[in-house]
Design a protein around this motif. Sequence first.
Motif, PDB file in Angstrom:
ATOM      1  N   GLU A  21       0.822  -1.212   0.000  1.00  0.00           N
ATOM      2  CA  GLU A  21       0.000   0.000   0.000  1.00  0.00           C
ATOM      3  C   GLU A  21       0.857   1.263   0.000  1.00  0.00           C
ATOM      4  O   GLU A  21       0.530   2.233  -0.686  1.00  0.00           O
ATOM      5  CB  GLU A  21      -0.955   0.017   1.188  1.00  0.00           C
ATOM      6  CG  GLU A  21      -1.872   1.249   1.190  1.00  0.00           C
ATOM      7  CD  GLU A  21      -2.979   1.159   2.220  1.00  0.00           C
ATOM      8  OE1 GLU A  21      -3.967   1.906   2.073  1.00  0.00           O
ATOM      9  OE2 GLU A  21      -2.861   0.356   3.168  1.00  0.00           O
ATOM     10  N   SER A  22       1.946   1.264   0.749  1.00  0.00           N
ATOM     11  CA  SER A  22       2.789   2.456   0.784  1.00  0.00           C
ATOM     12  C   SER A  22       3.404   2.732  -0.575  1.00  0.00           C
ATOM     13  O   SER A  22       3.559   3.899  -0.973  1.00  0.00           O
ATOM     14  CB  SER A  22       3.891   2.300   1.844  1.00  0.00           C
ATOM     15  OG  SER A  22       4.774   1.243   1.512  1.00  0.00           O
ATOM     16  N   LYS A  25       0.761   4.387  -2.703  1.00  0.00           N
ATOM     17  CA  LYS A  25       0.561   5.793  -2.334  1.00  0.00           C
ATOM     18  C   LYS A  25       1.665   6.703  -2.861  1.00  0.00           C
ATOM     19  O   LYS A  25       1.478   7.920  -2.927  1.00  0.00           O
ATOM     20  CB  LYS A  25       0.450   5.919  -0.816  1.00  0.00           C
ATOM     21  CG  LYS A  25      -0.860   5.389  -0.251  1.00  0.00           C
ATOM     22  CD  LYS A  25      -0.954   5.620   1.256  1.00  0.00           C
ATOM     23  CE  LYS A  25      -2.300   5.197   1.801  1.00  0.00           C
ATOM     24  NZ  LYS A  25      -2.424   5.433   3.259  1.00  0.00           N
ATOM     25  N   ASP A  26       2.794   6.121  -3.220  1.00  0.00           N
ATOM     26  CA  ASP A  26       3.870   6.915  -3.812  1.00  0.00           C
ATOM     27  C   ASP A  26       3.614   7.215  -5.285  1.00  0.00           C
ATOM     28  O   ASP A  26       4.356   7.995  -5.903  1.00  0.00           O
ATOM     29  CB  ASP A  26       5.211   6.180  -3.679  1.00  0.00           C
ATOM     30  CG  ASP A  26       5.738   6.192  -2.250  1.00  0.00           C
ATOM     31  OD1 ASP A  26       5.325   7.074  -1.469  1.00  0.00           O
ATOM     32  OD2 ASP A  26       6.555   5.317  -1.920  1.00  0.00           O
ATOM     33  N   ILE A  28       0.204   7.903  -6.715  1.00  0.00           N
ATOM     34  CA  ILE A  28      -1.237   8.108  -6.782  1.00  0.00           C
ATOM     35  C   ILE A  28      -1.641   8.875  -8.040  1.00  0.00           C
ATOM     36  O   ILE A  28      -0.820   9.549  -8.676  1.00  0.00           O
ATOM     37  CB  ILE A  28      -1.765   8.843  -5.528  1.00  0.00           C
ATOM     38  CG1 ILE A  28      -1.156  10.244  -5.424  1.00  0.00           C
ATOM     39  CG2 ILE A  28      -1.463   8.029  -4.279  1.00  0.00           C
ATOM     40  CD1 ILE A  28      -1.755  11.076  -4.290  1.00  0.00           C
ATOM     41  N   TRP A  42      -2.909   5.315  -9.149  1.00  0.00           N
ATOM     42  CA  TRP A  42      -3.684   4.554  -8.165  1.00  0.00           C
ATOM     43  C   TRP A  42      -4.599   5.490  -7.393  1.00  0.00           C
ATOM     44  O   TRP A  42      -4.237   6.613  -7.043  1.00  0.00           O
ATOM     45  CB  TRP A  42      -2.745   3.822  -7.206  1.00  0.00           C
ATOM     46  CG  TRP A  42      -1.677   3.041  -7.910  1.00  0.00           C
ATOM     47  CD1 TRP A  42      -0.331   3.243  -7.873  1.00  0.00           C
ATOM     48  CD2 TRP A  42      -1.882   1.925  -8.792  1.00  0.00           C
ATOM     49  NE1 TRP A  42       0.323   2.337  -8.671  1.00  0.00           N
ATOM     50  CE2 TRP A  42      -0.596   1.513  -9.250  1.00  0.00           C
ATOM     51  CE3 TRP A  42      -3.009   1.242  -9.249  1.00  0.00           C
ATOM     52  CZ2 TRP A  42      -0.429   0.453 -10.127  1.00  0.00           C
ATOM     53  CZ3 TRP A  42      -2.834   0.186 -10.131  1.00  0.00           C
ATOM     54  CH2 TRP A  42      -1.569  -0.204 -10.558  1.00  0.00           C
ATOM     55  N   PRO A  44      -7.903   5.517  -4.166  1.00  0.00           N
ATOM     56  CA  PRO A  44      -8.458   4.717  -3.066  1.00  0.00           C
ATOM     57  C   PRO A  44      -9.482   3.701  -3.567  1.00  0.00           C
ATOM     58  O   PRO A  44     -10.119   3.899  -4.608  1.00  0.00           O
ATOM     59  CB  PRO A  44      -9.118   5.777  -2.175  1.00  0.00           C
ATOM     60  CG  PRO A  44      -8.375   7.037  -2.474  1.00  0.00           C
ATOM     61  CD  PRO A  44      -8.051   6.968  -3.939  1.00  0.00           C
ATOM     62  N   ASP A  50      -8.934   6.949   2.402  1.00  0.00           N
ATOM     63  CA  ASP A  50      -7.477   6.934   2.308  1.00  0.00           C
ATOM     64  C   ASP A  50      -6.948   5.504   2.203  1.00  0.00           C
ATOM     65  O   ASP A  50      -5.760   5.260   2.336  1.00  0.00           O
ATOM     66  CB  ASP A  50      -6.867   7.634   3.534  1.00  0.00           C
ATOM     67  CG  ASP A  50      -5.374   7.900   3.359  1.00  0.00           C
ATOM     68  OD1 ASP A  50      -4.982   8.325   2.256  1.00  0.00           O
ATOM     69  OD2 ASP A  50      -4.605   7.652   4.310  1.00  0.00           O
ATOM     70  N   CYS A  51      -7.852   4.570   1.960  1.00  0.00           N
ATOM     71  CA  CYS A  51      -7.470   3.161   1.848  1.00  0.00           C
ATOM     72  C   CYS A  51      -7.145   2.817   0.402  1.00  0.00           C
ATOM     73  O   CYS A  51      -8.026   2.840  -0.463  1.00  0.00           O
ATOM     74  CB  CYS A  51      -8.608   2.266   2.358  1.00  0.00           C
ATOM     75  SG  CYS A  51      -8.273   0.499   2.183  1.00  0.00           S
ATOM     76  N   TYR A  52      -5.880   2.505   0.145  1.00  0.00           N
ATOM     77  CA  TYR A  52      -5.443   2.158  -1.198  1.00  0.00           C
ATOM     78  C   TYR A  52      -5.294   0.655  -1.383  1.00  0.00           C
ATOM     79  O   TYR A  52      -5.057   0.198  -2.501  1.00  0.00           O
ATOM     80  CB  TYR A  52      -4.122   2.852  -1.522  1.00  0.00           C
ATOM     81  CG  TYR A  52      -4.279   4.314  -1.890  1.00  0.00           C
ATOM     82  CD1 TYR A  52      -4.179   4.729  -3.212  1.00  0.00           C
ATOM     83  CD2 TYR A  52      -4.539   5.265  -0.910  1.00  0.00           C
ATOM     84  CE1 TYR A  52      -4.326   6.073  -3.557  1.00  0.00           C
ATOM     85  CE2 TYR A  52      -4.690   6.611  -1.244  1.00  0.00           C
ATOM     86  CZ  TYR A  52      -4.590   7.002  -2.562  1.00  0.00           C
ATOM     87  OH  TYR A  52      -4.739   8.338  -2.898  1.00  0.00           O
ATOM     88  N   THR A 153       5.622   1.468 -10.518  1.00  0.00           N
ATOM     89  CA  THR A 153       5.449   1.518  -9.060  1.00  0.00           C
ATOM     90  C   THR A 153       6.379   0.566  -8.331  1.00  0.00           C
ATOM     91  O   THR A 153       6.990   0.926  -7.321  1.00  0.00           O
ATOM     92  CB  THR A 153       3.991   1.183  -8.694  1.00  0.00           C
ATOM     93  OG1 THR A 153       3.115   2.093  -9.376  1.00  0.00           O
ATOM     94  CG2 THR A 153       3.757   1.305  -7.187  1.00  0.00           C
TER      95      THR A 153
END
Length: 305
Positions: A21-22, A25-26, A28, A42, A44, A50-52, A153
């Motif tokens: 997930e982190s 988030k890098d 998005i 990406w 949510p 805020d849930c990816y 990613t």
Amino acid sequence: MIINKAYVSTIQNGVDLSKFESDLKDHIFKPCEKSSAFSSGWVPVIRNSDCYLLQSHGCGLFRFCIETRKVDSSVLSEELAVKISNIELQEGRTVGRKEKREIREDLETSLLPSMHSKKAYIYCFVDTISSLLVLGTTNASQIEKIIFYLVETFGDSLGIRPLAPQASPSKILTDWILNNEAPASLEILNQCDVAESSEDKASVSFKNIEPFSSEVTTFLNQGFQVKSVAVSWADRLSIKLSDDLMFRNITYGDSLKETAFHDSEGGEMADLDAMFAITSLTLREFLSSYFKWFDIATPQYDQEA
């Protein structure tokens, strides 16, 4: 349910969902700029969250957004015609092919910022138990964009590889119908597409016709092969299987939908969580059998077909 069509590939390396997930988030999604024709990234798993990454039974659900901005062809054609007409009228000359192409490109650039954009959202999930990646699309362009962005990613740490059957999928599907060799867990439904194996590639689509009937088998005996066929699996899934290894028209049995409904504690995230749990487990089990039917190598599958 969240996956009604799919492209499936294997992943050769282990996946750490706690870090997954982190990394998402890098990278998005950022909205498409007015002067740009395309943006992706990406988002949510549900809006205003805020849930990816949603995790369930060793699987992780994530979502990709593709935004495109395109000049309407009719608008572009009309503007081009006016521009060319004015040049020919004012300058007394004919606009050549090369100049016309350059004018068209300039118009497209100038008109693009005024065009509305369109967004497509695609659910995907990674199955760490079965070493699979499932993309909720069969659109070749979308598949290419998602895989490209996965590599952007994660680099090649996932080791994404296309499915590699050891036998011809078309021949296997043909044998299911022509020789009545379909697996016991499958029911062949009344929809299939057949095509010649020659360069002419004549094709015929059958709907609401029994696949084992003479209407279909006559073509197969003449050398046609099955390109796709609709099947029902263990009364849990209906799905269209194809020789391109795509999964289309996936529908889930009523019992699965009811289970997801009863498992949900209410709310959009809880509903998604329940649907994903049912979807991922069902597809994991189905694909376990599918890999055996089509002789696709994977070290993780050990369930019975």
